[in-house]
Design an enzyme around this catalytic site. Structure first.
Site, mmCIF file in Angstrom:
data_model
loop_
_atom_site.group_PDB
_atom_site.id
_atom_site.type_symbol
_atom_site.label_atom_id
_atom_site.label_comp_id
_atom_site.label_asym_id
_atom_site.label_seq_id
_atom_site.Cartn_x
_atom_site.Cartn_y
_atom_site.Cartn_z
ATOM 1 N N ILE A 75 0.842 -1.203 0.000
ATOM 2 C CA ILE A 75 0.000 0.000 0.000
ATOM 3 C C ILE A 75 0.871 1.243 0.000
ATOM 4 C CG2 ILE A 75 -1.841 1.208 1.248
ATOM 5 C CD1 ILE A 75 -2.233 -1.567 2.734
ATOM 6 N N CYS A 76 0.538 2.210 -0.866
ATOM 7 C CA CYS A 76 1.251 3.477 -0.866
ATOM 8 C C CYS A 76 0.420 4.480 -0.081
ATOM 9 C CB CYS A 76 1.462 3.960 -2.297
ATOM 10 S SG CYS A 76 2.235 5.573 -2.358
ATOM 11 N N LEU A 77 0.845 4.722 1.157
ATOM 12 C CA LEU A 77 0.086 5.633 2.014
ATOM 13 C C LEU A 77 1.096 6.352 2.905
ATOM 14 C CD1 LEU A 77 -2.820 6.439 2.814
ATOM 15 C CD2 LEU A 77 -2.772 4.630 4.521
#
Lengths: 528, 149
Positions: free
Chosen positions: B85-87
């Site tokens: 996840i890109c967060l």
């Protein structure tokens, strides 16, 4: 709030508001504080708010209980005796706690006064007592909720309030500072030294916790102490190998069985920390250690990555956390352990005062380099250092090789960190670089690196002069010879064979061949 | 190593006051490893889906963020094929005052508001920008195929 004024001659740290200051209005302090260090105490305000809500609720439940309150003045604590102070009396409604709170809220109760209570209806004595007992329990409960540290989720131990007004355990703030310079609650920069040892505790929070949650606090302190002895500070495994600095990476190859054991133990304990120290090659006395085989100052490293090779050797990627001084040492299963004391920079107020003092007078005239750098602001010193790096880059100096920048990153703009980066890549004698470890002032560190620059630049000038002289005769000039020409007041010995090329050939060890892709720089991988 | 008090408390609170649409249950043999389920948010292409993820609390949690990965296949510009996840709050914007609960809520919000300008799955982000209705349709189909068992 007193009116703020401009604080002259202070350039570090550059957080918003630090250039503004005011005289402390409290008589027992009277110091100058930075405006940036002041804000609303978020936790205490929240606590007051929830207490008010609870009091309002309790007041509505006990509105039909009239109580007479008589103030008993504490004459010793009355500050201003010139005014005639008369003890006040009131008939209020509610239990003792509620009516006393009401009286204080009305501004009719001196902070140091005592109260005596007389129920107007003597039959209600028992009712009042039971109401107070219940309310005290409720208050303890809601205040307990506000005294939980948002980092460890435990009751706050030694509460420390940040400049942005958020409160955590002191130890939790110290742990946060090992990883980040931002407040966990609001992400504003924390104008604080690593270790958080010099900031005062929040007295009111401390009093509230000690007074209301005495038993729980005692239990927490015992638990924290046990964790501490389990983990670190106190005795720490020490690895004699090389010079390392906080905030900088160090790459290590572990092959000796005793150090494999050491590393395995720090991994199993979960601390992932050990101290790294330099050998005491010249046998110089080391404080309380005497003529020990290693130097007394070192750096605690945290293992960020480990690659265990099939034959049990391992390659470590570590990150410097903080500096320490070893007070005594002993052996454990073949490796050194030491009782260490953490070294942190002086409080910001002292750092700011030193800068203001040194830069106050007129700009020194003449060619006295030492006087010139002493007069520079901390930011100017940083810029002097950064300019040198920029010049070295345009000259494509070998020590600024790409592989070094990949390993250590671009020059840091944080004045506290820059000297560590500079020393990590600059090819000068280790003895000289070692002197950064005991420093406790950012300014002093920057001055130290500025002195190195001067020696390097003078050596370079001499080299160029010699080369110019030599050119018509087509003589080859040895670089070392050239630098020796300018050895008069030189404190730095230059030209150690630490350029990437030299180191690569010197360090042709199996570890680099086994996993060259794992680390950005072969050069910086230290051999045990 | 003993489990830090903070992890015990977080786990207890996740059990006693669960977040609607999110569950996180630790493994009995490893209390730092959680099985996570996140319901797709309403009026998003993931609505009706139950997305499984794994969450691991590293040794230095909460100083470093939890590691989270989707196990259920999901078509989303900020989640790649491996479920990573890109967060920001899982990386540079992590703060020790955040917790499992707030992180999972952030991930649920990310499902409701994909951000193709900061992509992790480039092909998905590309399609999201060029033909959003078609991308949303694919996301809906993937939800039906993989997240509604």
């Amino acid at each position: 709030m007193p009116l703020p004024h401009h604080r002259a001659n202070i350039t570090y740290p550059q957080n918003a508001g630090r250039a503004q200051g005011f005289e402390c209005p409290f008589k027992d302090c009277g110091m100058e504080h930075s405006t940036a260090d002041c804000s609303i105490d978020v936790t205490l305000n929240k606590m007051v708010e929830v207490v008010k809500v609870q009091m309002a609720h309790s007041a509505s439940n006990s509105a039909n209980i009239p109580l007479r309150l008589d103030e008993r003045l504490n004459m010793r604590n009355l500050i201003d005796t010139s005014i005639d102070v008369m003890p006040r009396s009131r008939v209020l409604h509610g239990s003792r706690i509620v009516s006393a709170f009401t009286m204080a809220d009305m501004g009719e109760l001196d902070y140091s006064s005592e109260l005596s209570f007389t129920p107007l209806d003597p039959d209600l004595e028992e009712t009042i007592k039971s109401l107070d007992v219940a309310l005290a329990g409720d208050l303890r409960e809601i205040i307990r909720g506000e005294c939980e540290c948002q980092v460890c989720y435990g009751l706050m131990v030694d509460p420390l309030t940040t400049a942005c007004g958020h409160t955590f355990c002191r130890k939790c703030v110290a742990r946060v500072l090992d990883h980040s310079t931002l407040c966990p609650a609001c992400r504003r920069p924390l104008p604080m030294r690593p270790g958080a040892t010099t900031e005062p505790s929040n007295k009111r929070m401390s009093h509230a916790i000690e007074g209301l949650l005495t038993d729980e606090l005692a239990a927490r302190i015992v638990a924290v102490e046990q964790e501490e002895t389990l983990h670190e500070d106190g005795w720490m495994p020490l690895f004699p190998c090389t010079l390392a600095y906080p905030a900088m990476p160090t790459f290590l190859h572990i092959f000796e069985p005793r150090y494999r054991l050491m590393i395995r133990r720090v991994l199993e304990s979960g601390s992932r920390k050990f101290g790294i120290i330099m050998y005491n090659a010249r046998g110089v006395p080391q404080g309380s250690l005497g003529r020990s085989v290693f130097m007394q100052y070192g750096t605690v490293l945290h293992i960020s990555r480990i690659e265990v090779l099939p034959d049990g050797r391992s390659i470590l990627e570590t990150h410097g956390l903080y500096r320490f001084r070893a007070l005594e040492s002993s052996m454990l299963d073949g490796y050194i352990i030491g009782r260490i004391q953490r070294i942190d920079d002086m409080p910001l107020a002292e750092e700011e005062a030193a800068e203001a003092l040194e830069t106050r007078g007129p700009v020194p005239v003449g060619d006295n380099h030492e006087a010139r750098i002493s007069h520079m602001s901390t930011q100017a010193l940083l810029q002097y250092n950064l300019d040198f790096v920029a010049r070295a880059r345009t000259r494509s100096e070998r020590w600024l090789h790409d592989s070094m920048l990949t390993a250590y990153g671009q020059p840091p703009t944080d004045p506290a960190i820059f000297p560590y980066w500079f020393a990590s890549i600059l090819p000068i004698a280790e003895d000289e670089k070692y002197l950064l470890l005991p420093t406790t002032s950012v300014r002093e560190r920057l001055k130290m690196t500025a002195r190195w620059i001067r020696v390097l630049e003078e050596a370079r000038c001499a080299r160029i002069r010699v080369m110019r002289l030599a050119r018509p005769l087509e003589l080859e000039v040895d670089e070392d010879e050239a630098s020796q020409q300018d050895d008069d007041d030189s404190t730095v010995s230059t030209a150690e064979p630490e350029t990437p090329e030299a180191a690569e050939t010197a360090d042709a060890q199996p570890a680099t061949a086994n996993s060259p892709q794992a680390f950005p720089s072969d050069q910086s991988q230290q051999q045990q | 190593m003993a489990l830090p008090k903070r992890i015990i408390k977080e786990t207890e609170r996740l059990m006693s006051e669960p977040v609607p649409g999110i569950s996180a249950v630790p493994h009995e043999d490893n209390l730092r490893y959680f099985d996570v389920t996140i319901d797709g948010p309403a009026s998003s292409p993931y609505e009706g889906g139950k997305f499984r993820a794994e969450l691991f609390l590293p040794d230095d949690y909460p100083m470093t963020p939890p590691k989270i990965r989707f196990l259920t296949k999901i078509y989303h510009p900020n989640i790649d094929k491996l479920g990573r996840i890109c967060l920001d709050v899982l990386k540079s914007n992590w703060s020790p005052a955040l917790q499992i609960r707030t992180i999972l809520l952030s991930i649920q919000a990310l499902l409701g508001a994909p951000n193709p300008d900061d992509p992790l799955a480039n092909d998905v982000a590309q399609r999201w920008k060029e033909n959003e209705p078609a991308a949303i349709q694919t996301a809906r189909e993937w939800t039906k195929t993989h997240a509604m068992a």
